[in-house]
Design an enzyme around this catalytic site. Structure first.
Site, PDB file in Angstrom:
ATOM      1  N   GLU A  66      11.761  -2.877   1.465  1.00 32.26           N
ATOM      2  CA  GLU A  66      11.786  -4.425   1.317  1.00 32.26           C
ATOM      3  C   GLU A  66      12.277  -3.887  -0.003  1.00 32.26           C
ATOM      4  O   GLU A  66      11.626  -3.276  -1.120  1.00 32.26           O
ATOM      5  CB  GLU A  66      10.666  -5.263   1.557  1.00 32.26           C
ATOM      6  CG  GLU A  66       9.088  -4.188   0.118  1.00 32.26           C
ATOM      7  CD  GLU A  66       8.490  -4.854   1.021  1.00 32.26           C
ATOM      8  OE1 GLU A  66       7.589  -6.569   0.327  1.00 32.26           O
ATOM      9  OE2 GLU A  66       6.764  -4.130   0.541  1.00 32.26           O
ATOM     10  N   ASP A 111       1.056 -12.142   3.297  1.00 32.11           N
ATOM     11  CA  ASP A 111       1.344 -10.994   2.393  1.00 32.11           C
ATOM     12  C   ASP A 111       0.806 -11.053   1.104  1.00 32.11           C
ATOM     13  O   ASP A 111       0.361 -11.307   0.674  1.00 32.11           O
ATOM     14  CB  ASP A 111       3.223 -10.866   2.776  1.00 32.11           C
ATOM     15  CG  ASP A 111       3.988 -10.053   2.836  1.00 32.11           C
ATOM     16  OD1 ASP A 111       3.258  -8.411   2.665  1.00 32.11           O
ATOM     17  OD2 ASP A 111       4.928  -9.604   3.512  1.00 32.11           O
TER      18      ASP A 111
HETATM   19  C1  BGC Z   1       4.829  -6.904   3.241  1.00 28.83           C
HETATM   20  C2  BGC Z   1       4.850  -6.498   4.142  1.00 28.83           C
HETATM   21  C3  BGC Z   1       3.560  -5.202   4.101  1.00 28.83           C
HETATM   22  C4  BGC Z   1       2.833  -5.613   3.311  1.00 28.83           C
HETATM   23  C5  BGC Z   1       2.108  -4.518   3.378  1.00 28.83           C
HETATM   24  C6  BGC Z   1       4.501  -6.517   2.349  1.00 28.83           C
HETATM   25  O1  BGC Z   1       5.272  -6.219   0.916  1.00 28.83           O
HETATM   26  O2  BGC Z   1       6.251  -7.869   3.350  1.00 28.83           O
HETATM   27  O3  BGC Z   1       4.979  -6.147   5.470  1.00 28.83           O
HETATM   28  O4  BGC Z   1       3.135  -5.447   5.988  1.00 28.83           O
HETATM   29  O5  BGC Z   1       3.378  -4.923   2.461  1.00 28.83           O
HETATM   30  O6  BGC Z   1       2.075  -3.320   2.773  1.00 28.83           O
HETATM   31  C1  BGC Z   2       2.965  -1.516  -1.780  1.00 29.18           C
HETATM   32  C2  BGC Z   2       3.483  -2.044  -0.334  1.00 29.18           C
HETATM   33  C3  BGC Z   2       3.328  -3.420  -1.357  1.00 29.18           C
HETATM   34  C4  BGC Z   2       4.803  -3.294  -1.617  1.00 29.18           C
HETATM   35  C5  BGC Z   2       5.064  -4.820  -2.086  1.00 29.18           C
HETATM   36  C6  BGC Z   2       3.238  -1.796  -3.216  1.00 29.18           C
HETATM   37  O1  BGC Z   2       3.206  -0.414  -4.056  1.00 29.18           O
HETATM   38  O2  BGC Z   2       2.603  -0.068  -1.761  1.00 29.18           O
HETATM   39  O3  BGC Z   2       2.782  -2.102   0.466  1.00 29.18           O
HETATM   40  O4  BGC Z   2       4.374  -4.097   0.024  1.00 29.18           O
HETATM   41  O5  BGC Z   2       4.196  -3.303  -3.419  1.00 29.18           O
HETATM   42  O6  BGC Z   2       4.869  -5.512  -3.777  1.00 29.18           O
END
Ligand code: BGC
Ligand code: BGC
Length: 603
Positions: free
Chosen positions: A493, A293
């Protein structure tokens, strides 16, 4: 080999790769992989294991220079104007750099197409997984994912970071909506359907994209529902609650799996050799590749080089590398560190070869060597009426009727005056939720196309019916019925975790105001999880959980006015109070749910 025959051998390679046409049988693919691997230098091998975010790539020429095997767009990493055609051009240009390398190994580009091709302006946005879970309909999930695959391929991309097959156990977790539900069986069934929908019958088809089951494992089981948190349980629980969806995904042929940020009994998954290598690759026989990830290996500590060592030795095959603020480690560091680790024998060459073999096998299966670019005729279909019709059907089937006193639903289409209350009724961004255009989603007209619930209602009523909109509920006088739309604002998230799952007092007040009209009140809840409803449920005559339906609000009106009978059932239990945020499976002391998983009035 003398230098001349070596040169000849090299000249042959791309030809060899190109002349065998898809589909290949497994032995054939393995032979091609072996032939190619035998020609590769350590730099070329390590390059295949690197995945760089679009915003982190310092120079396009680095793709050629470092033999990069993969790129991605994170939640907010979009090319220039974020239109389909621009994506296609950008991705194709990156691909052209990969094809300038000696061995012309194509790049594989990944994106979070988690409810449709949600990063891209004008793409159809499907209900989030929680709504798809409510449909309990694997054939529909498969169909929706097939549409998503076509839209993804329409932007030059052949890899979706989906499906999320978390079995979310504690809805304080902000990613609960990315989970199909709280039951292992439901997630297994719909997860496998997603894989089939994305990957199609043959990965080499132009409308197939590689699926990526995520996040392995236990992402939905962390204590208190903390994102990236810690699962405290024994191996039997991991195997019983969270492993079966992976077994089903592997059986459905999933070609990639993303490892989770979470820990298990204090140990980070990205360093867990037992689960990644012994269980997933060994016991379950997973033949695809494991991707990390976003900057997740950086959390292993104590230093980046050791992070690289531990994650690769644990079984990671490809590392996702962003380089945002506060993330000092970039792909060049990764490449240098891994090279040194191999030289120092801290990472065995056999491990590198295994990782690269897995990645190349998938690229061959996808037919990428023969067809490194996607079919450009797919671009014009992004957001098409046909695609939207499938999403609308998903919306209809996802709605769960929780209360319906005096058969308030369906509403007659020919009422004289219908009042719609709540700003969320006319907000495309709220109905789409997180992971829509931006990483965290946003309120308002987030993308072109689509239908808000208010517009859908106006589209559906008889010509003589007046529909008025009162966002703050102050004007409900003279209504024959009131439709109230309340719910959560977009989040994704990290930012979506909540301790208090109560519907806000302001939303409850909207329902109360509607009730003051003394006519039937139908409340629609837009949310990524069940909320504690309090008076909002009591004061409504009918109550519908609409989840995060996406762009096709017309599907809501289809059910509201009886063109489609409600069929959705709760994909997870409905909590009664904050003490009931977790399921009994992980917190036996949790309070009993208000409605059990699987509930609906139409049962
Ligand atoms: C998320 C994933 C995602 C990845 C790429 C991560 O922070 O946990 O689900 O695929 O970012 O964007
Ligand atoms: C990205 C996401 C990623 C997240 C995690 C964001 O800046 O766009 O894809 O999952 O950071 O830190």
């Amino acid at each position: 080999m003398n230098s001349k025959s070596k040169l000849l051998g090299l000249l042959w390679l791309p030809l060899l790769a190109g002349c065998i046409s898809a589909p290949h049988d497994a032995a054939d693919t393995d032979r091609r992989v072996a032939t190619l691997l035998a020609q590769m230098t350590l730099d070329e091998k390590i390059g295949q294991m690197v995945q760089v975010d679009l915003l982190a790539l310092k120079d396009k020429a680095d793709i050629q220079k470092y033999f990069l095997g993969s790129m991605l767009s994170g939640g907010s990493s979009d090319p220039a104007d974020n239109r389909p055609q621009t994506w296609l051009q950008a991705v194709n240009e990156y691909q052209s750099w990969a094809l300038k390398t000696r061995l012309k190994i194509p790049l594989i580009y990944g994106v979070d197409a988690v409810h449709g091709h949600n990063n891209v302006l004008g793409a159809v946005v499907f209900p989030h997984h929680i709504g798809m879970g409510a449909t309990h309909n694997p054939a529909l999930v498969e169909q929706a994912e097939h549409v998503t695959a076509m839209e993804v391929a329409g932007t030059g991309i052949r890899w979706a970071f989906a499906p999320c097959i978390a079995v979310a156990q504690d809805e304080r977790w902000g990613r609960t909506y990315e989970s199909f539900g709280d039951s292992t069986e439901l997630v297994s069934e719909l997860g496998a359907a997603s894989v089939r929908g994305l990957q199609g019958k043959n990965l080499a088809d132009s409308t197939s994209v590689l699926a990526c089951a995520k996040h392995f494992i236990g992402d939905g089981g962390t204590q208190g529902g903390v994102d990236q948190g810690n699962d405290v349980c024994d191996a039997a629980t991991i195997r019983k609650l969270y492993l079966p969806p992976y077994k089903a995904a592997v059986e459905a042929g999933v070609g990639s799996i993303m490892v989770s940020y979470n820990s298990w009994n204090g140990k980070k998954m990205h360093g867990n050799k037992y689960l990644l290598t012994e269980v997933l690759k060994g016991e379950l026989g997973f033949k695809g590749f494991l991707v990390s990830d976003w900057a997740a290996i950086d959390q292993l500590a104590p230093d980046y080089k050791t992070d690289v060592e531990n994650s690769i030795n644990a079984g990671l095959d490809m590392i996702m590398i962003p380089n945002g603020p506060g993330q000092p480690n970039n792909y060049v560091d990764f490449i240098q560190d891994l090279k040194q680790l191999v030289a120092q024998k801290r990472v065995p060459m056999a491990r590198i070869d295994d990782a690269v073999r897995r990645i190349l096998r998938v690229k061959f299966q996808m037919g990428s060597f023969e067809q490194p670019y996607t079919d450009p005729s797919l671009t014009a279909q992004i957001g098409s009426a046909e695609h939207r019709a499938v999403a609308r059907d998903c919306v209809r089937q996802s709605l769960v009727l929780l209360k319906n006193n005096n058969l308030a639903v369906p509403l007659a289409k020919n009422l004289k005056h219908l009042v719609v209350v709540g700003a969320a009724a006319d907000d495309l961004g709220i109905q789409c939720g997180g992971w829509t255009i931006g990483w965290q989603g946003e309120t308002g007209k987030v993308t072109p196309g689509g239908t808000t619930i208010l517009t859908a209602i106006k589209n559906t009523v008889a010509p003589g019916t007046t529909v008025t909109f009162s966002p703050d509920g102050s004007d409900v006088k003279g209504a024959d019925a009131v439709v109230v739309v309340v719910g959560e604002l977009p989040y994704a998230e990290m930012k979506g975790d909540r301790q208090d799952l109560s519907l806000p007092a302001t939303d409850i007040a909207l329902v109360e105001k509607a009730k003051s009209a003394g006519v039937p009140v139908i409340t629609l809840l837009l949310s990524g999880r069940p909320l504690i409803l309090g008076n909002a449920l009591d004061s409504s005559d009918a109550f519908i959980a609409a989840w995060l339906p996406g762009t096709e609000g017309q599907g809501v009106a289809d059910v509201l006015f009886g063109d489609y009978k409600p069929t959705g059932k709760l994909p997870r239990q409905w909590l009664r109070d904050n003490a009931g945020a977790a399921t009994q499976a992980v917190q036996p002391s949790a309070s009993a749910p208000l409605f059990p998983s699987g509930y609906s009035l139409n049962n």
